[in-house]
Write an enzyme that holds these catalytic residues in place. Structure first.
Site, short mmCIF file in Angstrom:
data_model
loop_
_atom_site.label_atom_id
_atom_site.label_comp_id
_atom_site.label_asym_id
_atom_site.label_seq_id
_atom_site.Cartn_x
_atom_site.Cartn_y
_atom_site.Cartn_z
N HIS A 130 -30.42 84.45 -68.80
CA HIS A 130 -29.19 84.35 -69.59
C HIS A 130 -28.66 85.78 -69.74
O HIS A 130 -29.40 86.75 -69.60
CB HIS A 130 -29.52 83.76 -70.95
CG HIS A 130 -28.34 83.38 -71.77
ND1 HIS A 130 -27.65 84.29 -72.53
CD2 HIS A 130 -27.72 82.18 -71.94
CE1 HIS A 130 -26.65 83.67 -73.14
NE2 HIS A 130 -26.68 82.39 -72.81
N TYR A 131 -27.39 85.92 -70.05
CA TYR A 131 -26.83 87.27 -70.19
C TYR A 131 -27.31 87.97 -71.46
O TYR A 131 -27.18 89.19 -71.58
CB TYR A 131 -25.30 87.25 -70.14
CG TYR A 131 -24.63 86.54 -71.29
CD1 TYR A 131 -24.37 87.22 -72.49
CD2 TYR A 131 -24.26 85.21 -71.19
CE1 TYR A 131 -23.76 86.57 -73.55
CE2 TYR A 131 -23.65 84.56 -72.25
CZ TYR A 131 -23.41 85.24 -73.43
OH TYR A 131 -22.81 84.60 -74.48
#
Length: 183
Positions: A130-131
């Site tokens: 995920h970022y």
């Protein structure tokens, strides 16, 4: 395990590098651990020494030479059959057994540094996360300022070996959860 619980799993990662600049230096070790949301270890991934040509090893500064030679990592790097692409692919293959791509934040200590190197040298692995980041060093910095006793009561070994560093990061987050956050 329900799908909801699986979505709460965390991927912890640590890299050892030849230096601090992704444009000039290279990854020489990668390791991962998958935990549940309560920080219980579910699986330890492969610990991979990443082969680098001698010219990259020759550019290491004295600290890196001493640290990575002393741990045996330099020798493992020279003998390794894993280039960056193969190391990333093997790590992703392991992670897919436990969590879907794009679900877990990247977890560790000073994790932005690892993300910078992954973006440059192992973009497929960086894209698996995920970022968002779960950076234990953020809590350490807050504890130093807001509750120094808690910050000072956790001692790190400073092994600078990827798997040992991940285990230590998880233990450090458990420490902050127990002593820094009130229930």
């Amino acid at each position: 395990m329900t799908e909801d619980n699986k979505k709460q799993r965390l991927i912890w990662i640590d890299l050892e590098m030849t230096g601090l600049e992704p444009d000039e230096n290279h990854i020489i070790e990668v390791a991962t651990i998958v935990t549940d949301a309560q920080l219980n270890t579910l699986a330890e991934g492969p610990v991979i020494a990443v082969h680098q040509p001698q010219k990259h090893l020759d550019r290491m500064d004295d600290w890196n030479v001493k640290t990575h030679t002393g741990s045996g990592l330099v020798e493992r790097v020279k003998e390794s059959q894993h280039d960056e692409r193969k190391a990333a692919a093997e790590t992703i293959e392991f992670l897919r057994q436990y969590i879907d791509a794009g679900v877990s934040p990247m977890c560790g200590n000073s994790i932005c540094q690892d993300r910078r190197f992954l973006a440059k040298h192992m973009p497929e692995l960086e894209a698996f996360f995920h970022y968002r980041n779960l950076d234990v060093s953020t809590l350490k910095e807050l504890a130093k300022r807001w509750n120094p006793e808690v910050a000072n009561s956790f001692k790190k070994s400073g092994a600078h070996e990827a798997l040992a560093d991940i285990r230590e990061s998880i233990a450090e987050l458990q420490h902050y959860r127990e002593h820094f956050f009130s229930k």
